[in-house]
Design a protein around this motif. Structure first.
Motif, PDB file in Angstrom:
ATOM      1  N   VAL A 159      36.785  35.798  43.327  1.00  0.00           N
ATOM      2  CA  VAL A 159      36.065  35.647  42.059  1.00  0.00           C
ATOM      3  C   VAL A 159      36.841  36.426  41.010  1.00  0.00           C
ATOM      4  N   GLU A 160      36.438  36.254  39.768  1.00  0.00           N
ATOM      5  CA  GLU A 160      36.949  37.073  38.687  1.00  0.00           C
ATOM      6  C   GLU A 160      35.750  37.753  38.054  1.00  0.00           C
ATOM      7  N   PHE A 161      35.915  39.012  37.677  1.00  0.00           N
ATOM      8  CA  PHE A 161      34.794  39.855  37.282  1.00  0.00           C
ATOM      9  C   PHE A 161      35.082  40.489  35.927  1.00  0.00           C
ATOM     10  N   CYS A 162      34.046  40.546  35.080  1.00  0.00           N
ATOM     11  CA  CYS A 162      34.179  41.210  33.783  1.00  0.00           C
ATOM     12  C   CYS A 162      33.680  42.647  33.919  1.00  0.00           C
ATOM     13  N   THR A 163      34.562  43.590  33.700  1.00  0.00           N
ATOM     14  CA  THR A 163      34.183  44.997  33.819  1.00  0.00           C
ATOM     15  C   THR A 163      33.330  45.476  32.652  1.00  0.00           C
ATOM     16  N   LYS A 164      33.260  44.690  31.574  1.00  0.00           N
ATOM     17  CA  LYS A 164      32.462  45.076  30.407  1.00  0.00           C
ATOM     18  C   LYS A 164      31.027  44.550  30.519  1.00  0.00           C
ATOM     19  N   CYS A 165      30.868  43.226  30.623  1.00  0.00           N
ATOM     20  CA  CYS A 165      29.507  42.654  30.676  1.00  0.00           C
ATOM     21  C   CYS A 165      29.041  42.371  32.102  1.00  0.00           C
ATOM     22  N   VAL A 189      32.164  28.172  37.810  1.00  0.00           N
ATOM     23  CA  VAL A 189      30.787  28.611  37.615  1.00  0.00           C
ATOM     24  C   VAL A 189      30.812  29.999  37.009  1.00  0.00           C
ATOM     25  N   TRP A 190      30.071  30.196  35.906  1.00  0.00           N
ATOM     26  CA  TRP A 190      29.933  31.503  35.267  1.00  0.00           C
ATOM     27  C   TRP A 190      28.527  32.016  35.502  1.00  0.00           C
ATOM     28  N   LEU A 191      28.419  33.259  35.954  1.00  0.00           N
ATOM     29  CA  LEU A 191      27.126  33.907  36.177  1.00  0.00           C
ATOM     30  C   LEU A 191      27.078  35.176  35.351  1.00  0.00           C
ATOM     31  N   ASP A 192      26.072  35.274  34.474  1.00  0.00           N
ATOM     32  CA  ASP A 192      25.850  36.500  33.724  1.00  0.00           C
ATOM     33  C   ASP A 192      25.281  37.543  34.668  1.00  0.00           C
ATOM     34  N   HIS A 193      25.468  38.795  34.308  1.00  0.00           N
ATOM     35  CA  HIS A 193      24.850  39.871  35.064  1.00  0.00           C
ATOM     36  C   HIS A 193      23.345  39.792  34.864  1.00  0.00           C
ATOM     37  N   ASN A 208      43.963  35.940  35.132  1.00  0.00           N
ATOM     38  CA  ASN A 208      44.651  35.187  34.079  1.00  0.00           C
ATOM     39  C   ASN A 208      43.723  34.709  32.975  1.00  0.00           C
ATOM     40  N   LEU A 209      42.425  34.981  33.087  1.00  0.00           N
ATOM     41  CA  LEU A 209      41.451  34.444  32.140  1.00  0.00           C
ATOM     42  C   LEU A 209      40.647  35.555  31.477  1.00  0.00           C
ATOM     43  N   ASP A 210      40.088  35.235  30.308  1.00  0.00           N
ATOM     44  CA  ASP A 210      39.220  36.163  29.590  1.00  0.00           C
ATOM     45  C   ASP A 210      37.766  35.792  29.811  1.00  0.00           C
ATOM     46  N   CYS A 211      36.892  36.782  29.701  1.00  0.00           N
ATOM     47  CA  CYS A 211      35.458  36.583  29.831  1.00  0.00           C
ATOM     48  C   CYS A 211      34.971  35.641  28.729  1.00  0.00           C
ATOM     49  N   PRO A 212      34.177  34.622  29.068  1.00  0.00           N
ATOM     50  CA  PRO A 212      33.672  33.705  28.045  1.00  0.00           C
ATOM     51  C   PRO A 212      32.575  34.307  27.175  1.00  0.00           C
ATOM     52  N   VAL A 213      32.039  35.452  27.558  1.00  0.00           N
ATOM     53  CA  VAL A 213      30.955  36.086  26.812  1.00  0.00           C
ATOM     54  C   VAL A 213      31.479  37.179  25.887  1.00  0.00           C
ATOM     55  N   GLY A 222      29.808  40.010  34.166  1.00  0.00           N
ATOM     56  CA  GLY A 222      29.680  38.610  34.548  1.00  0.00           C
ATOM     57  C   GLY A 222      30.683  38.256  35.636  1.00  0.00           C
ATOM     58  N   ILE A 223      30.428  37.140  36.313  1.00  0.00           N
ATOM     59  CA  ILE A 223      31.263  36.709  37.435  1.00  0.00           C
ATOM     60  C   ILE A 223      31.674  35.257  37.223  1.00  0.00           C
ATOM     61  N   LEU A 224      32.954  34.979  37.424  1.00  0.00           N
ATOM     62  CA  LEU A 224      33.494  33.627  37.371  1.00  0.00           C
ATOM     63  C   LEU A 224      33.971  33.261  38.760  1.00  0.00           C
TER      64      LEU A 224
END
Length: 150
Positions: free
Chosen positions: A67-73, A144-148, A47-52, A75-77
């Motif tokens: 968790v929620e994962f960004c397939t582009k950058c 918590v947001w973690l960058d790759h 339901n959320l967008d990547c903050p980066v 990152g992990i939420l």
């Protein structure tokens, strides 16, 4: 991108509340592989967008924690609770020799990203354990947001 059944080629459908997909045509199940980051993801959008990079996050699991994962950058939420449980599980399995921590990039502490949930600026701080990482947290939303690690 739609995941297709390896048995019959029909599109797979996400099974609500589960981390697998099902073929409605032949009833085959598909379980996602684990990425290099240890994330198992479905192509089910969160339901959320990547903050980066503003890409829609997808649902995933690390150490059986949602968790929620960004397939582009990549990152992990995670919620603070899930993050705690993931770190606890990983620490229990950690074996020496440990990789020495790299120097912390102090410039990364000055960035500002919005919380994907409330859109307020997240707090940025170092996380020392093990290694050095920069994490972004939202105390109000308990995220918590973690960058790759690039």
């Amino acid at each position: 991108m739609t995941q297709n059944c390896t048995n019959c080629g029909a599109p797979l459908t996400a099974v609500e509340g589960k981390l697998h997909m099902r073929c409605l045509y032949c009833s085959s199940l598909w379980f996602p592989p684990e990425s290099d980051e240890g994330v198992k993801t479905l192509e089910r959008p969160a339901n959320l967008d990547c903050p980066v990079c503003a890409t829609r996050l997808v649902e995933g699991v690390i150490e059986d924690q949602p968790v929620e994962f960004c397939t582009k950058c990549r990152g992990i939420l995670a919620t603070t609770r899930s993050f705690f449980d993931i770190v606890t599980q990983r620490r229990m399995r950690a074996q020496p020799p440990f990789t020495p921590a790299e120097a912390l990039d102090r410039e990364a502490l000055s960035r500002l990203i919005p919380c994907p949930s409330c859109h307020q600026t997240m707090d940025v701080h170092p996380y020392h354990g093990p290694g050095n990482a920069i994490v972004d947290t939202c105390g109000d939303c308990l995220l918590v947001w973690l960058d790759h690690p690039s």
